[in-house]
Write a protein that holds these residues in place. Structure first.
Motif, short mmCIF file in Angstrom:
data_model
loop_
_atom_site.label_atom_id
_atom_site.label_comp_id
_atom_site.label_asym_id
_atom_site.label_seq_id
_atom_site.Cartn_x
_atom_site.Cartn_y
_atom_site.Cartn_z
N LYS A 198 0.93 0.58 -10.98
CA LYS A 198 -0.13 1.32 -10.11
C LYS A 198 -0.04 0.58 -8.66
O LYS A 198 -0.33 -0.60 -8.67
N VAL A 199 -0.19 1.22 -7.75
CA VAL A 199 -0.41 0.79 -6.45
C VAL A 199 -2.00 0.77 -6.16
O VAL A 199 -2.65 1.63 -5.65
N ASP A 200 -2.71 -0.49 -6.41
CA ASP A 200 -4.03 -0.74 -6.19
C ASP A 200 -4.14 -2.04 -5.30
O ASP A 200 -4.28 -3.00 -6.02
N PRO A 201 -4.22 -1.97 -4.21
CA PRO A 201 -4.29 -3.06 -3.03
C PRO A 201 -5.32 -3.93 -3.62
O PRO A 201 -5.39 -5.28 -3.36
N ALA A 251 8.30 5.56 5.75
CA ALA A 251 8.96 6.68 5.03
C ALA A 251 8.50 7.14 3.77
O ALA A 251 8.71 8.60 3.44
N VAL A 252 7.55 6.89 3.28
CA VAL A 252 6.77 7.44 2.04
C VAL A 252 5.25 7.31 2.05
O VAL A 252 4.70 6.69 3.33
N GLU A 253 4.67 7.94 1.23
CA GLU A 253 3.25 8.13 1.23
C GLU A 253 2.65 6.54 1.12
O GLU A 253 2.95 5.70 0.34
N ASN A 254 1.20 6.35 1.63
CA ASN A 254 0.30 5.09 1.73
C ASN A 254 -0.74 5.60 0.93
O ASN A 254 -1.45 6.54 1.27
N VAL A 255 -1.33 4.61 0.13
CA VAL A 255 -2.59 4.92 -0.50
C VAL A 255 -3.67 4.62 0.33
O VAL A 255 -3.47 3.80 1.63
N ILE A 264 1.02 -1.32 0.06
CA ILE A 264 0.18 0.03 -0.07
C ILE A 264 0.92 1.37 0.03
O ILE A 264 0.30 2.25 0.17
N PHE A 265 2.37 0.96 -0.17
CA PHE A 265 2.96 2.26 -0.24
C PHE A 265 3.41 2.66 -1.69
O PHE A 265 3.45 1.92 -2.60
N ILE A 318 -5.17 -7.89 -4.98
CA ILE A 318 -5.70 -9.08 -4.10
C ILE A 318 -6.50 -10.07 -5.13
O ILE A 318 -6.67 -11.13 -5.18
N LYS A 319 -7.43 -9.30 -6.11
CA LYS A 319 -8.21 -9.99 -7.08
C LYS A 319 -7.36 -10.96 -7.80
O LYS A 319 -7.55 -12.09 -8.40
#
Length: 272
Positions: free
Chosen positions: A119-122, A151-155, A107-108, A126-127
Motif C-alpha cells: 500500500k502507498v502510505d507515505p 503520469a499516474v495518480e498520487n496519494v 506518493i504515486f 517514514i515511521k
C-alpha cells in the motif's frame, strides 16, 4: 573544506535509484574535486547558481567551476535493518558516513511497481525508516523527498504530519531536481562564496558562520594559518560596478580581518 555528503535512503521501489540516476546525469567531472572517489554509488552534482555565469562574463573567465553536493545512493532499507535484516549492516555502515539524509518517500500509485508493504502510505513509510535509523542511533538532518508522478495518480498526504522539511519531485521527469540540490546544500548548512578572474570564476563552499580564515581553507589549507586579510565585495555590488576596480572606486570593496563572518554571495580576494 572536507567533502560533505548527502545519503539517499528509502524503502525498495520508491524511486530512490531513479532519483540518484537523474541527479548523476548532472554530475560534474571528477578531476576538479580531488576528494572524489570513483564509485558508482556516488554522484558529484553541481549546485545551480546563476551568479557564476554573470561573474564569468564580467571577468572573461576561461573556466567556471560550481559548488557541489556529493550524493550517495545507499542500499535499500527494509523493516528490521537495524537488526541486520536485508542489507542492514551494509546500509547502516554507509548511512553513518554521510552528513545529512534525503528520505525518498513514494506518493504515486502504480500497479506495475509493487510497494513493499502493498500500500502507498507515505507517513507509515517514514515511521518505518525513522524507527530503523533511531534504533541504530542515527540522528542527522533529514529532508523528506516526496516522489510523485505526472503520469499516474498520487496519494493525498497531510503535509503538517511530516516530521521535517520536505520537497516534492518527479524523479522520472526530473521535475524539482534543482530545488532538491539547493535544499540539500541548505540542509548541510552550507553557503557559497565566490572568486573571479580571467583564469576562472569559482563557487567555494563553507559552513554557515565560518570566519574568513576558515572559509579560505576551502581554497587551500595554508590560507587559514597564513591569512592576513580579505578584500570582500558582495556579488550584487560587484556586478553593478562591472569590475573589482570600479567597485573599489565606489568604496564597496571592504578590507576584512580574521574575525569577519563570510556571507553567502561574498566575492573574496584573500591576501596571505
Amino acid at each position: 573544506m572536507s567533502k560533505l555528503s548527502v545519503g539517499i535512503v528509502g524503502l525498495p521501489n520508491v524511486g530512490k535509484s531513479t532519483l540518484f540516476n537523474a541527479l548523476t546525469k548532472k554530475s560534474v567531472p571528477a578531476e576538479n574535486y580531488p576528494f572524489c572517489t570513483i564509485d558508482p554509488s556516488v554522484g558529484i552534482v553541481p549546485v545551480p547558481d546563476e551568479r557564476l555565469e554573470k561573474l564569468a562574463v564580467m571577468s572573461k573567465s576561461k573556466k567556471v567551476i560550481p559548488a557541489v553536493v556529493e550524493f550517495v545512493d545507499i542500499a535499500g532499507l527494509v523493516k528490521g535493518a537495524s537488526e541486520g535484516a536485508g542489507l542492514g549492516n551494509k546500509f547502516l555502515s554507509h548511512i553513518r558516513e554521510v552528513d545529512a539524509i534525503i528520505e525518498v518517500v513514494r506518493i504515486f500509485e502504480d500497479a506495475n511497481t509493487i510497494h513493499v508493504h502493498n500500500k502507498v502510505d507515505p507517513l507509515f513509510d517514514i515511521k518505518v525508516i525513522n524507527f530503523e535509523l533511531e534504533q541504530a542511533g542515527i540522528k542527522k538532518p533529514t529532508l523528506y523527498v516526496l516522489n510523485k508522478s505526472e503520469a499516474v495518480e498520487n496519494v493525498k498526504i497531510d503535509f503538517s504530519k511530516l516530521p521535517g522539511p520536505y520537497i516534492e519531485i518527479d524523479s522520472v521527469f526530473g521535475a524539482g531536481l534543482d530545488n532538491l540540490i539547493k535544499a540539500s546544500y541548505d540542509l548541510l548548512n552550507l553557503i557559497t562564496f565566490l572568486t573571479t578572474g580571467e583564469d576562472e570564476t569559482r563557487a567555494w563552499t563553507t559552513r554557515r558562520g565560518s570566519t574568513a580564515p576558515e572559509a579560505g581553507r576551502a581554497i587551500h589549507n595554508d590560507f587559514k594559518e597564513k591569512f592576513i586579510r580579505a578584500e570582500v565585495v558582495s556579488y550584487e555590488q560587484l556586478v553593478e560596478a562591472g569590475s573589482f576596480a570600479k567597485a573599489r572606486e565606489k568604496g564597496w570593496v571592504r578590507t576584512e580581518g580574521k574575525e569577519y563572518i563570510v556571507q553567502d554571495g561574498d566575492v573574496i580576494e584573500f591576501l596571505i
